[in-house]
Write a protein that holds these residues in place. Structure first.
Motif, PDB file in Angstrom:
ATOM      1  N   TRP A  43       5.915 -84.996   6.746  1.00  0.00           N
ATOM      2  CA  TRP A  43       5.401 -85.685   5.242  1.00  0.00           C
ATOM      3  C   TRP A  43       5.283 -84.524   4.263  1.00  0.00           C
ATOM      4  O   TRP A  43       4.327 -83.407   5.563  1.00  0.00           O
ATOM      5  CB  TRP A  43       4.691 -86.318   5.286  1.00  0.00           C
ATOM      6  CG  TRP A  43       5.403 -87.806   5.606  1.00  0.00           C
ATOM      7  CD1 TRP A  43       6.037 -88.793   4.793  1.00  0.00           C
ATOM      8  CD2 TRP A  43       5.618 -88.880   7.099  1.00  0.00           C
ATOM      9  NE1 TRP A  43       6.289 -90.101   5.329  1.00  0.00           N
ATOM     10  CE2 TRP A  43       5.486 -89.696   7.088  1.00  0.00           C
ATOM     11  CE3 TRP A  43       3.871 -88.393   7.774  1.00  0.00           C
ATOM     12  CZ2 TRP A  43       5.864 -90.377   7.838  1.00  0.00           C
ATOM     13  CZ3 TRP A  43       4.117 -89.299   8.216  1.00  0.00           C
ATOM     14  CH2 TRP A  43       5.180 -90.580   8.979  1.00  0.00           C
ATOM     15  N   ASN A  44       5.777 -84.194   3.266  1.00  0.00           N
ATOM     16  CA  ASN A  44       5.067 -82.834   2.795  1.00  0.00           C
ATOM     17  C   ASN A  44       5.883 -81.792   3.252  1.00  0.00           C
ATOM     18  O   ASN A  44       5.166 -80.439   2.866  1.00  0.00           O
ATOM     19  CB  ASN A  44       3.153 -82.873   2.336  1.00  0.00           C
ATOM     20  CG  ASN A  44       3.372 -83.949   1.716  1.00  0.00           C
ATOM     21  OD1 ASN A  44       3.669 -84.598   0.864  1.00  0.00           O
ATOM     22  ND2 ASN A  44       1.919 -84.885   1.826  1.00  0.00           N
ATOM     23  N   VAL A  85       1.599 -83.929   7.236  1.00  0.00           N
ATOM     24  CA  VAL A  85       1.099 -85.336   8.420  1.00  0.00           C
ATOM     25  C   VAL A  85       2.089 -85.168   8.926  1.00  0.00           C
ATOM     26  O   VAL A  85       3.125 -84.937   9.227  1.00  0.00           O
ATOM     27  CB  VAL A  85       1.301 -86.172   7.508  1.00  0.00           C
ATOM     28  CG1 VAL A  85       0.800 -87.649   7.977  1.00  0.00           C
ATOM     29  CG2 VAL A  85       0.259 -86.654   5.952  1.00  0.00           C
ATOM     30  N   PRO A  86       1.689 -84.661  10.362  1.00  0.00           N
ATOM     31  CA  PRO A  86       2.059 -84.880  11.672  1.00  0.00           C
ATOM     32  C   PRO A  86       2.531 -85.847  12.226  1.00  0.00           C
ATOM     33  O   PRO A  86       2.161 -86.766  12.022  1.00  0.00           O
ATOM     34  CB  PRO A  86       1.410 -83.654  12.708  1.00  0.00           C
ATOM     35  CG  PRO A  86      -0.256 -84.419  12.580  1.00  0.00           C
ATOM     36  CD  PRO A  86      -0.240 -84.261  10.823  1.00  0.00           C
ATOM     37  N   PHE A  87       3.676 -86.483  12.675  1.00  0.00           N
ATOM     38  CA  PHE A  87       4.457 -87.255  13.511  1.00  0.00           C
ATOM     39  C   PHE A  87       3.405 -87.537  14.863  1.00  0.00           C
ATOM     40  O   PHE A  87       3.017 -89.277  15.234  1.00  0.00           O
ATOM     41  CB  PHE A  87       5.490 -87.286  14.262  1.00  0.00           C
ATOM     42  CG  PHE A  87       6.743 -86.378  13.256  1.00  0.00           C
ATOM     43  CD1 PHE A  87       7.020 -87.303  12.258  1.00  0.00           C
ATOM     44  CD2 PHE A  87       7.489 -85.888  13.206  1.00  0.00           C
ATOM     45  CE1 PHE A  87       6.970 -87.503  10.489  1.00  0.00           C
ATOM     46  CE2 PHE A  87       8.119 -85.466  12.120  1.00  0.00           C
ATOM     47  CZ  PHE A  87       8.163 -86.032  11.258  1.00  0.00           C
ATOM     48  N   CYS A  88       2.589 -86.760  15.500  1.00  0.00           N
ATOM     49  CA  CYS A  88       1.970 -86.988  16.462  1.00  0.00           C
ATOM     50  C   CYS A  88       0.565 -87.080  16.122  1.00  0.00           C
ATOM     51  O   CYS A  88      -0.041 -86.710  15.115  1.00  0.00           O
ATOM     52  CB  CYS A  88       2.205 -86.481  17.708  1.00  0.00           C
ATOM     53  SG  CYS A  88       1.777 -84.209  17.260  1.00  0.00           S
ATOM     54  N   GLU A  89      -0.663 -87.126  17.374  1.00  0.00           N
ATOM     55  CA  GLU A  89      -2.039 -87.552  16.456  1.00  0.00           C
ATOM     56  C   GLU A  89      -2.503 -85.745  16.882  1.00  0.00           C
ATOM     57  O   GLU A  89      -2.690 -85.564  17.830  1.00  0.00           O
ATOM     58  CB  GLU A  89      -2.714 -88.791  16.860  1.00  0.00           C
ATOM     59  CG  GLU A  89      -3.535 -89.171  16.342  1.00  0.00           C
ATOM     60  CD  GLU A  89      -4.795 -89.899  17.407  1.00  0.00           C
ATOM     61  OE1 GLU A  89      -5.298 -89.907  17.692  1.00  0.00           O
ATOM     62  OE2 GLU A  89      -3.922 -91.144  17.936  1.00  0.00           O
ATOM     63  N   GLN A 126      18.326 -77.822  20.856  1.00  0.00           N
ATOM     64  CA  GLN A 126      18.428 -78.839  20.501  1.00  0.00           C
ATOM     65  C   GLN A 126      18.508 -79.860  21.812  1.00  0.00           C
ATOM     66  O   GLN A 126      17.423 -80.833  22.727  1.00  0.00           O
ATOM     67  CB  GLN A 126      19.733 -79.911  20.008  1.00  0.00           C
ATOM     68  CG  GLN A 126      20.193 -80.127  18.835  1.00  0.00           C
ATOM     69  CD  GLN A 126      20.097 -80.976  17.654  1.00  0.00           C
ATOM     70  OE1 GLN A 126      19.704 -81.666  18.228  1.00  0.00           O
ATOM     71  NE2 GLN A 126      19.643 -80.666  16.878  1.00  0.00           N
ATOM     72  N   PRO A 157       8.815 -83.349  22.878  1.00  0.00           N
ATOM     73  CA  PRO A 157       9.402 -82.914  21.596  1.00  0.00           C
ATOM     74  C   PRO A 157       8.793 -82.419  19.922  1.00  0.00           C
ATOM     75  O   PRO A 157       9.019 -81.547  19.634  1.00  0.00           O
ATOM     76  CB  PRO A 157      10.923 -83.404  21.982  1.00  0.00           C
ATOM     77  CG  PRO A 157      10.458 -84.867  22.560  1.00  0.00           C
ATOM     78  CD  PRO A 157       8.950 -84.464  23.462  1.00  0.00           C
ATOM     79  N   SER A 158       8.204 -83.251  20.005  1.00  0.00           N
ATOM     80  CA  SER A 158       7.451 -83.550  18.630  1.00  0.00           C
ATOM     81  C   SER A 158       6.814 -82.430  17.992  1.00  0.00           C
ATOM     82  O   SER A 158       6.884 -81.635  16.395  1.00  0.00           O
ATOM     83  CB  SER A 158       7.102 -85.124  18.518  1.00  0.00           C
ATOM     84  OG  SER A 158       5.554 -84.622  18.750  1.00  0.00           O
ATOM     85  N   MET A 178      17.397 -81.766  12.330  1.00  0.00           N
ATOM     86  CA  MET A 178      16.998 -80.778  12.176  1.00  0.00           C
ATOM     87  C   MET A 178      17.550 -79.751  11.482  1.00  0.00           C
ATOM     88  O   MET A 178      18.992 -79.623  11.515  1.00  0.00           O
ATOM     89  CB  MET A 178      17.287 -80.003  13.846  1.00  0.00           C
ATOM     90  CG  MET A 178      15.943 -78.665  13.957  1.00  0.00           C
ATOM     91  SD  MET A 178      16.365 -78.548  16.293  1.00  0.00           S
ATOM     92  CE  MET A 178      15.284 -79.371  16.622  1.00  0.00           C
ATOM     93  N   LEU A 231      14.667 -79.713  23.772  1.00  0.00           N
ATOM     94  CA  LEU A 231      14.026 -80.781  23.677  1.00  0.00           C
ATOM     95  C   LEU A 231      14.122 -81.894  24.735  1.00  0.00           C
ATOM     96  O   LEU A 231      12.722 -82.712  24.681  1.00  0.00           O
ATOM     97  CB  LEU A 231      13.929 -81.155  21.775  1.00  0.00           C
ATOM     98  CG  LEU A 231      13.757 -80.120  20.910  1.00  0.00           C
ATOM     99  CD1 LEU A 231      14.555 -80.748  19.691  1.00  0.00           C
ATOM    100  CD2 LEU A 231      12.432 -79.601  21.174  1.00  0.00           C
ATOM    101  N   LEU A 280       9.449 -80.114  15.944  1.00  0.00           N
ATOM    102  CA  LEU A 280      10.593 -80.544  15.519  1.00  0.00           C
ATOM    103  C   LEU A 280      10.576 -80.111  14.147  1.00  0.00           C
ATOM    104  O   LEU A 280      11.566 -79.982  13.205  1.00  0.00           O
ATOM    105  CB  LEU A 280      10.585 -81.890  15.746  1.00  0.00           C
ATOM    106  CG  LEU A 280      11.145 -82.894  16.925  1.00  0.00           C
ATOM    107  CD1 LEU A 280      10.404 -84.250  16.046  1.00  0.00           C
ATOM    108  CD2 LEU A 280      11.895 -82.526  17.141  1.00  0.00           C
ATOM    109  N   GLY A 281       9.241 -80.188  13.245  1.00  0.00           N
ATOM    110  CA  GLY A 281       9.159 -79.464  12.142  1.00  0.00           C
ATOM    111  C   GLY A 281       9.097 -80.871  11.283  1.00  0.00           C
ATOM    112  O   GLY A 281       9.598 -82.133  11.985  1.00  0.00           O
ATOM    113  N   GLY A 282       9.369 -80.737   9.600  1.00  0.00           N
ATOM    114  CA  GLY A 282       9.600 -82.294   9.018  1.00  0.00           C
ATOM    115  C   GLY A 282       8.668 -82.928   9.053  1.00  0.00           C
ATOM    116  O   GLY A 282       9.451 -84.484   8.067  1.00  0.00           O
TER     117      GLY A 282
END
Ligand code: SF4
Lengths: 253, 617
Positions: free
Chosen positions: B31-32, B252-256, B14, B23-24, B1, B17, B27-29
């Motif tokens: 891809w791209n 591109v998110p970590f979750c769908e 923190q 919690p995702s 983070m 979360l 988060l941010g972070g």
């Protein structure tokens, strides 16, 4: 890269640290699959889309837990040197997830999800927790033959024998003033004892309050298959024709 | 983070979360994600719904990239925290933060809030409040300027009191001008009032304070009086898509996300002229992107995202003038990159069905069509004259391509609709099924989704009453009784949600108090049926002295002044009135792409022309 005459499997050990620890298992799986696509690996699919990518993952890691060892097998359609795959994946993964090791496995190697039955975790307690109280609790725990634990899940509550699923437990020295509990537990095909369950039970026996033990930092340090009292890493077994790692090396616990 | 930026709340976030669902989301972070310079003119773009919905919004993705490409400027994102996170944040005194640097939104220079539709209004207020800013623009003397944009600003009047500015139309160009102006204001030490005054002179920027409503004795709006030299109307912005090749690095998110795919626009605008469709009226004229640019974008974005699906999106994708060419070229990219291609909005004819089936060879799911009305007469009224023959052809084509599911969208409550028209929906679906059977083929399952028509501003039906809750129930009952077969599934929209949507859609500034009361009473996530509370809205209306029936069920006079008349989206009110008359006569108006100009007023008023790329590569 050249075409494989029989299927190849790329086994990768990832680390999951930093903010990646907040990803759920399905989010983590998706992250690996997208990373593998971004890396340009020659991936094998059972159908048209990503959800049908042929992968096998190690047992889920609870949200909030970091890991030095998350294993995944990607089926490949053509040969890529393991070092090159590792390099490509390293550039394609997001912050917090990084490949530590890659190796190619022969077609006869069992998928990683089907061999792991044991995990080793460490739980670093806050500085306020002293070693003596934990050591006493660990000793009493180890002397027990069974210990029922009420596992509360969203749809049901059931009782498990937490003692039977813990194969090793010790208090390890201070790092940065913090005492850690190292545990070797069932994780994978034979059932799962969650690290937080052990932390909760031991803390209860040591008289450590919930608000304190909940601040422990838990990390998965290894995944293994158990042979008697030996722990065998899937990164060291099943290399088949690709050569590396024949003659399983084991560590005793 | 990321906690390296001064003022970052990362360390305080923190512990939260581990106590919240997913919690995702916070988060941010991804891809791209861009690197955010500490010293810059900072914009936070916020979406008034949860992360996985907001991440699917192409508009915000584009605007954030545009700002991040400006030297000395940065764009970050915020989404509505889910209820558990909001409770934790309020308990811990943590304000709304940006995902990129975790800095409080209140420390930004511009707080841009996308307003996708009416049922997000309470969440919009919640974002402002969670940011720690005074809700009312008139109470804000410092902090970021609060700017609204998106589809919901076609009539932003119920939210007028809460925003400093709104941006009408497409924001790519004007956001750059605004950022540049804010930078200048900072370096030259302009006060807030001067900044807002200067900004309101930018094209497409609407400052609600510049207009004062005057109401007649019967409660209707008499006039929106421009203040201190403001123009009589504020005119929307639009851009040439080939000049704005965005996005280039979508996150591109970590979750769908709800639309978990790459989205590449083929064109903006649609001149089919469906009379109920607000987007069809407010995004005119049609501006196509060159086929070569589309193919190039798909290839580059596939590499930079890793997505396995690309959607060639537009209001009616198969209307793109080189659709066969572009899809076959994109198909080659997809083949190479192991992706599938989808066309999200299909015309209901054989060509479209055949094209969609060919593209999606895996046959993922079924095909979706929107006939909207059951009877031919009503389809003429709404200017969507799909013949039954075309519908049969489309279904046969889909079935022959192996599709096992057909989804059909209809509306009830359209102007002039009778019970017979409603019953025709069921009869039509049965006739489509029987046509398949007659060819000795196995009929697909038909998923029939029925929404309630909500008259929207800037459309020919803006004068028409919405049907009452009882009438919605009656018409839904007709469908429940008649659309019964094993292979047919009927679903419908919540009638109370449609009622509130309709109330807000054609609301004026007097509804601001109602929205605020509803939010203060706990209104959140109203577009989520399990969080929508009709009684809360009705209590808020009563407490604010609002009669919902006045806004919902009244036939407006032809010469009535509307609260959105001073917001110029290009289409003339006279054209809309003429279209309403033609609707009442069940007469159609052709698409100006294939027939003569129907003089909607856009091209002359905005000095533009439709941009079709039929002969370009
Ligand atoms: S003015 Fe004419 S050509 Fe332009 S969008 Fe309207 S109908 Fe089409």
């Amino acid at each position: 890269m050249c075409a494989a005459d029989s299927p190849l499997r790329l086994r990768v050990q990832f680390t999951k640290q930093g903010q990646a620890r907040y990803l759920s298992h399905s989010e983590y799986a998706r992250t690996l699959m997208i990373s593998a696509r971004r890396a340009g690996l020659p991936l094998e699919y059972a159908g048209t889309n990503m959800s049908r990518m042929k992968v096998s993952l190690s047992p889920p890691l609870p949200i909030g837990v970091t890991s030095d060892c998350e294993l995944v097998d990607f089926n490949l359609t053509s040969y890529v040197p393991a070092a090159e795959a590792c390099d490509l994946l390293g550039k394609a993964t997001p912050d917090g997830i990084a490949p530590a090791k890659c190796r190619l496995m022969g077609p006869e190697a069992k998928p990683v999800g089907k061999v792991i039955d044991t995990a080793v975790f460490t739980a670093a307690f806050p500085e306020t927790v002293g070693g003596g109280e934990l050591e006493d609790a660990v000793e009493r725990f180890s002397e027990m033959s069974t210990l029922p634990y009420q596992r509360v899940q969203p749809r049901r509550t059931r009782t498990v024998d937490i003692r039977a699923g813990v194969h090793g437990l010790e208090v390890v020295g201070e790092t940065e003033g913090r005492i850690s509990l190292k545990m070797t537990v069932d994780d994978g095909i034979a059932g799962t004892i969650k690290p937080w369950e052990v932390v909760e039970v031991i803390s209860g026996m040591a008289g450590i309050g919930r608000e304190v033990w909940q601040q422990a930092e838990v990390n998965r340090t290894g995944l293994f298959s158990r042979r008697g009292d030996r722990l065998i890493s899937p990164m060291d077994t099943g290399a088949g024709r690709s050569g590396a790692g024949r003659g399983a090396r084991g560590v005793r616990y | 983070m990321n906690s390296t930026h001064p003022g970052s709340l990362a360390d305080r976030l923190q512990p939260l979360l581990l106590r919240v669902e997913r919690p995702s989301r916070y988060l941010g972070g991804e891809w791209n994600s861009p690197d955010i310079p500490a010293e810059s003119t900072s914009v936070v773009f916020a979406y008034p719904d949860v992360y996985e919905i907001g991440m699917s919004n192409l508009g915000l993705t584009i605007l954030a990239e545009v700002v991040n490409d400006i030297e000395g400027a940065s764009a970050e994102r915020a989404y509505a925290p889910w209820l558990d996170m909001e409770a934790e944040m309020r308990r811990e005194g943590i304000p709304l933060f940006s995902l990129e640097t975790k800095r409080p939104v209140a420390s930004a220079d511009i707080f841009g809030i996308s307003i996708p539709h009416e049922l997000t209004f309470t969440n919009v207020l919640n974002l402002i409040d969670l940011a720690g800013l005074p809700l009312h623009a008139s109470d804000r003397t410092s902090g970021p300027i609060v700017v609204g944009g998106g589809c919901g600003v076609t009539n932003p009047e119920p939210l007028a009191a809460f925003f400093d500015l709104f941006v009408l139309g497409e924001g790519e160009e004007v956001i750059g001008l605004l950022v540049e102006m804010v930078g200048r204001a900072k370096s030259q030490g302009w006060g807030r009032t001067r900044l807002l005054e200067e900004a309101s002179r930018l094209r497409g920027v609407y400052r609600p304070d510049d207009y004062l409503p005057e109401y007649a004795d019967d409660g209707t709006l008499k006039e929106m009086i421009p203040q201190s030299g403001a123009a009589r109307k504020v005119t929307k912005n639009l851009v040439d898509l080939d000049d704005w090749l965005y996005p280039t690095h979508p996150l591109v998110p970590f979750c769908e996300a709800v639309h978990d795919r790459l989205n590449v626009e083929l064109f903006r605008g649609c001149t089919r002229g469906c009379r109920f469709c607000q987007a069809g009226m407010t995004y005119r004229p049609v501006r196509e992107r060159t086929a070569g640019e589309v193919v190039k974008l798909v290839d580059e974005l596939a590499q930079s995202t890793g997505y396995d699906e690309v959607s060639l999106c537009s209001l009616s994708s198969t209307d793109y003038s080189r659709i066969v060419d572009v899809t076959s070229r994109v198909a080659q990219v997809c083949e190479h990159r192991r992706m599938i291609m989808s066309l999200p909005s299909l015309r209901m004819d054989a060509m479209s069905a055949e094209l969609a089936s060919r593209l999606d060879r895996g046959g993922r799911g079924g095909l979706t069509f929107a006939p909207e009305a059951g009877s031919q007469r009503l389809r003429l009224v709404i200017n969507k004259p799909i013949s039954e023959g075309d519908m049969v052809d489309a279904v046969m084509c889909a079935v022959r391509a192996g599709r096992r599911r057909i989804k059909l969208y209809f509306m009830i409550g359209l102007p002039t609709e009778t019970d017979e028209d409603v019953a025709e929906i069921s009869k039509l679906v049965f006739r489509l099924r029987d046509a398949v059977k007659a060819e000795k083929l196995t009929p697909p399952s038909f998923n029939v989704s029925v929404s309630t028509f909500v008259p929207k501003p800037h459309t020919p039906f803006q004068w028409c009453p919405q049907i009452t809750g009882d009438e919605i129930r009656h018409r839904q009952d007709i469908l429940k009784a008649t659309l019964r077969a094993r292979s047919m599934n009927l679903s419908w929209h919540d009638r109370e949600m449609s009622t509130v949507e309709g109330l807000l859609a054609r609301g004026d500034r007097r509804l601001g108090r109602m929205v605020e009361n509803c939010w203060a009473a706990g209104g959140r996530f109203d577009s989520w049926s399990d969080h929508f509370d009709f009684e809360r809205w009705m209590r808020a209306a009563a407490d604010s002295g609002i009669d919902p029936g006045y806004y919902l069920y009244r036939q407006r006079r032809p010469d009535e002044v509307f609260p959105w008349d001073h917001l110029d989206f290009g289409v003339d009110k006279e054209f809309l009135q003429a279209e309403l008359s033609r609707a009442m006569e069940a007469t159609t108006t052709p698409d100006c792409r294939v027939a003569e100009c129907s003089e909607c007023g856009v091209c002359e008023g905005l000095s533009v022309q439709p941009v079709l790329k039929g002969s370009d590569s």
